[in-house]
Scaffold this active site. Structure first.
Site, PDB file in Angstrom:
ATOM      1  N   GLY A  28       0.806  -1.209   0.000  1.00  9.73           N
ATOM      2  CA  GLY A  28       0.000   0.000   0.000  1.00  9.73           C
ATOM      3  C   GLY A  28       0.845   1.268   0.000  1.00  9.73           C
ATOM      4  O   GLY A  28       1.926   1.334  -0.577  1.00  9.73           O
ATOM      5  N   SER A  29       0.354   2.306   0.657  1.00  7.85           N
ATOM      6  CA  SER A  29       1.029   3.600   0.642  1.00  7.85           C
ATOM      7  C   SER A  29       2.343   3.602   1.408  1.00  7.85           C
ATOM      8  O   SER A  29       3.127   4.549   1.260  1.00  7.85           O
ATOM      9  CB  SER A  29       0.096   4.673   1.223  1.00  7.85           C
ATOM     10  N   THR A  30       2.588   2.585   2.212  1.00 12.94           N
ATOM     11  CA  THR A  30       3.850   2.560   2.946  1.00 12.94           C
ATOM     12  C   THR A  30       5.036   2.406   2.007  1.00 12.94           C
ATOM     13  O   THR A  30       6.177   2.649   2.407  1.00 12.94           O
ATOM     14  CB  THR A  30       3.865   1.391   3.952  1.00 12.94           C
ATOM     15  N   PHE A  31       4.786   2.013   0.752  1.00 19.31           N
ATOM     16  CA  PHE A  31       5.878   1.846  -0.198  1.00 19.31           C
ATOM     17  C   PHE A  31       6.202   3.155  -0.919  1.00 19.31           C
ATOM     18  O   PHE A  31       7.257   3.287  -1.537  1.00 19.31           O
ATOM     19  CB  PHE A  31       5.519   0.764  -1.230  1.00 19.31           C
ATOM     20  N   LYS A  32       5.338   4.127  -0.848  1.00 12.51           N
ATOM     21  CA  LYS A  32       5.561   5.387  -1.557  1.00 12.51           C
ATOM     22  C   LYS A  32       6.827   6.120  -1.112  1.00 12.51           C
ATOM     23  O   LYS A  32       7.530   6.698  -1.951  1.00 12.51           O
ATOM     24  CB  LYS A  32       4.334   6.292  -1.404  1.00 12.51           C
TER      25      LYS A  32
END
Length: 225
Positions: A196-200
């Site tokens: 999810g957004s934790t990879f951004k």
């Protein structure tokens, strides 16, 4: 125990001794990370230890069953003591028994920050302002300079002290059933979740490092929510 010790002549072959057990003063804090100890687990199909490294041990030995207790068992467990006696055909002890003193295990220094770990646990507990419904979840705090784990918490949790003297089959089923939230399951490291957004931030760091973007670049993500 006192009666048997004072009347040892009435109980031939029976003796009392001390056994040191784990103490968990922080109770549910980082319980999954620390893990539990217990007798050597036996596979009912083979009659051997479920863990190959425990197959040479006495089945009554206390060993690590999960978490850090399992990972570092060879360092933490130490060695049991022994009392060797020579007996005659009637079972009478001849001479002075030979005593081999037990050896304590080594100590393990962790990077956990206790106040931060306690705060992580409280933030996940039922009724907290962060988790009023007590939903399953996890918290991990890392030191970005070296990757050291400063705090880890998983909800629901449990008190490892319950396992010190063993739990009944019924109680163990409550620990592993879905209805009970599976408190033995460490959601911080065992759960399979989408990045999810934790990879951004990872892609953002890569873009900054290669010069593809600058700190003032505006990136549009139409499909993000």
């Amino acid at each position: 125990v006192e009666y048997i010790a004072e009347n040892s002549d009435l109980f031939p072959g029976v003796s009392t001794s001390q056994r040191y057990v784990r103490s968990y003063p922080q109770k549910e804090a980082a319980a999954q990370l620390f893990g539990q100890v217990g007798p050597v687990p036996i596979d009912p199909k083979t009659g051997l230890s479920a863990y190959r490294k425990y197959r040479k041990l006495n089945t009554a030995s206390q060993v690590g069953l999960s978490g850090l207790e399992l990972q570092y068992d060879g360092y933490l467990r130490g060695e049991d003591g022994q009392v060797k006696s020579t007996v005659d055909a009637a079972g009478n002890v001849m001479g002075v028994p030979q005593t081999i003193q037990p050896r304590s295990g080594d100590k393990l220094q962790l990077t956990l920050d206790l106040p931060l770990t306690q705060r992580a646990r409280k933030s996940l507990a039922y009724g907290s302002k962060f988790n009023p419904q007590g939903l399953p979840g996890a918290v991990v705090a890392l030191d970005p300079r070296n990757g050291a784990v400063l705090a880890m918490a998983s909800n629901p949790s449990f008190d490892p002290a319950e396992f010190v003297r063993g739990v009944s089959d019924k109680r163990f089923q409550e620990f592993i059933n879905t209805d009970g939230g599976k408190p033995l399951f460490n959601r911080a490291i065992q759960g399979g979740y989408a990045s999810g957004s934790t990879f951004k931030p990872v892609t953002a760091f890569a873009g900054l490092a290669t010069g593809k973007i600058t700190p003032d670049t505006v990136v549009h993500c139409p499909d993000s929510r």
